[in-house]
Design an enzyme around this catalytic site. Structure first.
Site, PDB file in Angstrom:
ATOM      1  CB  CYS A   1      -0.928   0.009   1.211  1.00  0.00           C
ATOM      2  SG  CYS A   1      -0.047   0.073   2.796  1.00  0.00           S
TER       3      CYS A   1
ATOM      4  CB  CYS B   1       4.412  -0.420   1.794  1.00  0.00           C
ATOM      5  SG  CYS B   1       3.225  -1.504   2.602  1.00  0.00           S
TER       6      CYS B   1
ATOM      7  CG  ASP C   1      10.553  27.679 -33.522  1.00  0.00           C
ATOM      8  OD1 ASP C   1      10.847  28.868 -33.715  1.00  0.00           O
ATOM      9  OD2 ASP C   1      11.077  26.732 -34.124  1.00  0.00           O
TER      10      ASP C   1
ATOM     11  CG  ASP D   1      12.557  22.583 -34.588  1.00  0.00           C
ATOM     12  OD1 ASP D   1      12.636  23.790 -34.265  1.00  0.00           O
ATOM     13  OD2 ASP D   1      12.702  22.188 -35.755  1.00  0.00           O
TER      14      ASP D   1
ATOM     15  CG  ASP E   1      12.887  26.710 -30.373  1.00  0.00           C
ATOM     16  OD1 ASP E   1      12.664  27.924 -30.473  1.00  0.00           O
ATOM     17  OD2 ASP E   1      12.824  25.913 -31.335  1.00  0.00           O
TER      18      ASP E   1
END
Length: 747
Positions: free
Chosen positions: A19, A22, A434, A631, A635
């Site tokens: 659980c 734990c 972009d 990309d 950026d």
């Protein structure tokens, strides 16, 4: 500035973890080990990932001191998964056996009690009969429920309480009370001589059955990683001394030449040396159309060669392949936490002790002021509260949904780096995008050369200057020169000026190529060229000025086609409630031409990399939750600054490492898919948490007897055990509903 999580140093397989309580104890214990930077338990697949330089044995000892077992997962990922499946199968069969034995004892006893209503000890013969049943029930507790009692003992030794504590206390109390009735019935009033052996057996049986069904359902949550692992080939055909030899994939080295035939998987990442073929990359990118591959093109491990024979050179092998990195990213994300899980963690940390206090108080209330038989009622209430309050469902609510959601994202080419990004993606207000390579194809073509003299001479000089650059605009100029078979010369004194352009010397002539800012920097007047440049820019072209020896000689225009699906993707994002803004280093006229065609809300043009980050920060300071799509290297700062950074998978490594989510397809539809998946996953998590909270919130008072004054009935401990098992199974089953998720573009 990167938001990447620390790399996983060591992964351990855990035992005895049931659980959220734990999980908290193990993480807390391991984080105290010197050298550990972070420790995270994945309750769904029962593993521990430790980040940092601590020794494996020290971490194992810390887990053991916390009352659990751990071992290093040393085998390969494929072997680990096979071992995990085999272990789950054994555990499933063991739980079914336990359940069958326990229910085989409990069900007949329960039916006997319902039919005859004779579950009391009032004579010596009753003592003999129920004494035998008590021993049989003890065998059930030892052989079928022994792990609950050993777990409870470990927790007690470490001054804590877990789910095992509640089950052991509930079933143990019912058995001890019943055996006391058998041994010394004369010490109890006649109305309190009822035995509850069937409750102990039935509770163990029902919980074991629930856990068995949970193990079976949980196995389906890791289906995404299983599918990715199936993409990895086990062997490769390597060229050695002019012969083709099949070798295990582990023996392939960087630089080896490999042959792949039609219908075979690409075994490692590499570059094509000979041949051409169509390659199906849909398993990695989600893009259904096969891609043509020929000499010089890159190949990715796990993709499928369709119709031609290819000879290629291995460039990345083993854990360095793109597929291996994707698998690692998915595993890390599946084991990460979403912020909403903190609520469940906080509650789970104090839940079991609070429940024990509530159970004791309720039992005391029934014993002191309840109706006769008080002792029997006290036992029923105590057992029912302890059993029904087990927080298993609460601990499983978020990790199960995250596992399925992250895996489903990988299936559609959306790689989520962490759970936080998965949650934040559903709350974005604005998406800044972009232009080049994101809204456009990223492969510009030369469209115009306007000059006073020889256009080929100008193109030769400008292409010579740009031939060392990897910028898409530079590639367009160099490609145009190659098409005209112009001989390029090596530049000297080359300098790339960010957001301005490039300069250098070609055969003793000083050459400048860039935007108006570069001309101003070189004190070169634009004159009538500016009007011509503006006209091309208004038509959507990117325009650059070319100057030689301090004199402006002409302009060169490059057009980058807008992606076919960009308009539809932006429309999807707008329907999802996001505002779209464009960030670009391109000139304003060209940027606004693209924005107008795509109906983008706002344009920020002629930006430096730091300008992009500044605009993202300004939006955030204004209370906006910002997503950024890019990309390129320029950026990366903005991707790292945004609440959620989306990197186009075809982009640079820097951009991908700075982002929270990587899109394997070079399409904004991937962002829309990520947002839709995020919302579906968070909705699923909230359903799980709501169900778990409501179950415990309503179940505990009912088990404590709040309805007794109205109905005259108490909740049976057997019903409480069944309800507890059902709640965990419901959470796991609801999480598996996410496997049916499909992005709207496919629906």
């Amino acid at each position: 500035m990167t938001k990447e999580e620390p790399s996983v140093r060591t992964v351990f397989r855990l035992s005895g973890v049931n659980c959220a309580g734990c999980v908290n104890k193990i993480e807390s214990a391991v984080r105290q080990v010197p050298g550990v930077n972070d420790a995270r338990v994945n309750l769904a697949d029962k593993t521990l990932a430790v980040h940092g330089g601590a020794g494996a044995q020290a971490c194992i000892e810390a887990v053991r001191r916390a009352g659990y077992g751990a071992e290093v997962a040393q085998s390969s990922e494929r072997e680990q998964r096979a071992e995990q499946r085999a272990q789950d199968r054994r555990h499933y069969e063991q739980l079914l056996w336990r359940s069958a034995f326990a229910l085989g004892v409990g069900v007949p006893l329960m039916i006997w009690g319902l039919i005859t209503n004779r579950m009391s000890v009032n004579a010596f013969v009753d003592q003999i009969i129920w004494g035998v049943m008590g021993l049989i029930t003890l065998a059930v507790l030892v052989f079928c429920g022994g792990h609950f009692f050993s777990g409870a003992w470990k927790a007690l030794r470490h001054h804590s309480a877990t789910m095992d504590t509640l089950v052991a206390l509930g079933t143990g109390t019912a058995w001890l009370y019943s055996i006391s009735v058998v041994l010394v019935p004369h010490l109890l009033p006649e109305s309190a001589r009822h035995v509850y052996f069937e409750a102990s057996a039935m509770i163990i049986g029902l919980i074991s059955l629930g856990q068995a069904l949970e193990v079976r359902a949980r196995g389906r949550t890791s289906a995404a990683v299983e599918k990715l692992l199936e993409l990895q080939d086990t062997s490769a055909r390597v060229l050695q001394d002019g012969k083709e030899v099949d070798l295990p994939i582990e023996q392939v080295q960087v630089g080896d030449q490999l042959r792949v035939r039609p219908g075979e998987k690409i075994p490692v990442d590499g570059q094509v040396l000979e041949g051409s073929s169509l390659v199906d990359e849909s398993m990695l990118t989600g893009e259904p159309v096969p891609v043509k591959k020929g000499e010089g093109n890159n190949l990715a491990a796990g993709t499928l060669n369709k119709n031609g024979s290819l000879l290629f050179r291995a460039e990345k092998v083993g854990a360095d392949t793109r597929l291996a990195q994707i698998i690692e990213m998915v595993k890390n994300a599946q084991g990460s936490r979403v912020p909403i899980a903190r609520l469940a963690d906080k509650i789970s940390a104090i839940f079991v002790p609070v429940v024990m206090i509530i159970a004791i108080l309720a039992a005391l209330a029934w014993f002191n002021v309840g109706p006769a038989p008080r002792a029997a009622h006290m036992l029923v209430v105590l057992t029912s509260v302890l059993i029904i309050a087990c927080p298993c469902a609460l601990g499983l609510a978020t990790p199960m949904s995250v596992m399925v959601g992250v895996g489903k994202g990988a299936e559609y080419g959306v790689l989520v780096r962490n759970g936080k990004a998965l949650q934040q993606s559903c709350n974005l207000d604005v998406l800044v995008v972009d232009k080049t390579g994101t809204l456009t194809e990223g492969s510009p073509r030369l469209t115009n050369i306007d000059c006073d003299g020889d256009s080929e001479e100008l193109l030769q000089l400008l292409a010579s200057l740009e031939q060392g650059s990897e910028h898409p605009l530079a590639e367009a100029i160099v490609s145009a020169a190659h098409e005209k078979k112009l001989k390029l010369q090596a530049p000297s004194d080359f300098e790339a000026i960010t957001a301005h352009g490039v300069t250098g010397t070609i055969s003793g002539r000083k050459v400048l190529l860039g935007n108006s800012k570069l001309m101003q920097r070189g004190r070169i007047p634009l004159g009538s060229w500016q009007a011509r440049a503006d006209k091309l820019a208004e038509a959507g072209h990117t325009v650059m000025y070319g100057a030689i020896d301090g004199e402006l000689k002409g302009i060169i225009a490059v057009a980058d086609p807008i992606r076919d699906d960009a308009g539809a993707a932006i429309e999807r994002l707008r329907k999802l409630g996001l505002r779209i803004e464009m960030l670009t280093g391109d000139n304003r006229a060209s940027a606004e031409a693209v924005a107008k065609r795509l109906e983008i809300d706002k344009v920020h043009a002629e930006l430096l990399p730091e300008d992009k980050e500044r605009i993202v920060t300004e939006l955030q300071n204004g209370g906006e939750r910002v997503g950024m799509v890019g990309d390129g290297i320029n950026d990366a700062p903005a991707l790292a600054r945004a609440d959620v950074g989306f990197a186009i998978g075809a982009g640079t490594d820097v951009a991908i490492e700075s982002a929270d989510i990587t899109l394997m397809r070079s399409s904004l539809n991937g962002v829309a898919n990520a947002v839709e998946l995020s919302r579906a996953t968070l909705r699923n998590i909230k359903q799980n948490l709501f169900g778990a909270f409501i179950y415990n919130t309503c179940g505990i008072p009912i088990a404590a007897g709040i309805l007794y004054p109205i109905t005259g009935l108490l909740l049976s401990p057997i019903v409480a055990g069944g309800a507890m098992a059902l709640s965990s199974l419901t959470v796991v089953s609801n999480a598996n509903r996410l496997r049916l998720f499909k992005p709207s573009e496919l629906r």
